[in-house]
Scaffold this motif. Structure first.
Motif, PDB file in Angstrom:
ATOM      1  N   GLN A 182       0.829  -1.207   0.000  1.00 57.88           N
ATOM      2  CA  GLN A 182       0.000   0.000   0.000  1.00 57.88           C
ATOM      3  C   GLN A 182       0.866   1.260   0.000  1.00 57.88           C
ATOM      4  O   GLN A 182       0.601   2.220  -0.732  1.00 57.88           O
ATOM      5  N   LYS A 188      -2.693   3.648   3.595  1.00 62.12           N
ATOM      6  CA  LYS A 188      -2.931   4.380   2.351  1.00 62.12           C
ATOM      7  C   LYS A 188      -2.824   5.884   2.581  1.00 62.12           C
ATOM      8  O   LYS A 188      -2.232   6.616   1.766  1.00 62.12           O
ATOM      9  N   HIS A 223       0.504   3.580  -3.365  1.00 58.99           N
ATOM     10  CA  HIS A 223      -0.164   4.872  -3.223  1.00 58.99           C
ATOM     11  C   HIS A 223       0.813   6.017  -2.989  1.00 58.99           C
ATOM     12  O   HIS A 223       0.471   7.180  -3.221  1.00 58.99           O
TER      13      HIS A 223
END
Length: 201
Positions: A42, A168, A46
């Motif tokens: 993640q 995230k 991101h």
């Protein structure tokens, strides 16, 4: 390319991290802790950070040492990649939703380690992963990268959703803070003219 590489060996773990801030989100993570690998993906995806992380640890006891030492090595590699932090935006923030969960992360590449933790995780486990290790990971990252980090749990009841939203949001806030500000002209984003682990402004 702003990169950092760390190889850290203790009596409990052997961790290697290679990190590239100006990447495309390529990730190879093999820590022996499956849920941690998922969260590292993640950060990479991101945050558009290229990550190569391998770890061997005493997971036959539990995941604590591996989780913490990966956080330490990640933080050290991040600090190396940032260097003197010249030209970056410095501050970053993001609010990430994941279904019913909503988590806010605000950070400052200040050179002064600080964690303000406001995440409430309802269960003690996500699969086999101890959820108390989420905070321990971020403590290790903060202390070894010189980040000021604030995490707030705004909504959500599903432990997996809450934790994934946290990672995230951290990734997007870190991306914002570490990107190059074209108006800075390569200067250090501090009224003191310096940002380093021992100080800043």
């Amino acid at each position: 390319m702003r990169t950092g590489e760390i190889h850290r060996v203790t009596g409990e773990t052997d961790v290697s991290v290679r990190l590239g801030l100006d990447g495309s989100g390529r990730c190879q993570a093999s820590t022996g802790v499956a849920f941690l690998d998922h969260m590292l993906h993640q950060i990479s995806s991101h945050g558009l950070i290229d990550l190569e992380i391998t770890a061997r640890g005493d997971t036959h006891i539990d995941d604590h040492h591996t989780n913490e030492d990966v956080g330490i090595a990640f933080g050290q590699a991040l600090s190396k990649a940032l260097g003197d932090r010249r030209g970056i935006y410095r501050f970053g923030h993001f609010v990430a939703p994941l279904d019913e969960a909503l988590v806010q992360v605000v950070l400052d590449c200040s050179g002064r380690p600080h964690l303000s933790w406001g995440l409430t995780i309802p269960t003690q486990k996500i699969g086999t992963y101890d959820t108390e290790l989420v905070k321990e990971f971020f403590v290790a990252v903060v202390n070894n990268s010189g980040l000021t980090l604030h995490v707030r749990h705004l909504d959500g009841v599903n432990s997996h959703h809450i934790v994934e939203a946290c990672f995230k949001a951290f990734a997007r806030a870190l991306r914002m803070a570490t990107e190059i500000d074209p108006r800075r002209s390569g200067s250090v984003p501090s009224s003191k003219g310096v940002l380093e682990q021992a100080g800043g402004s």
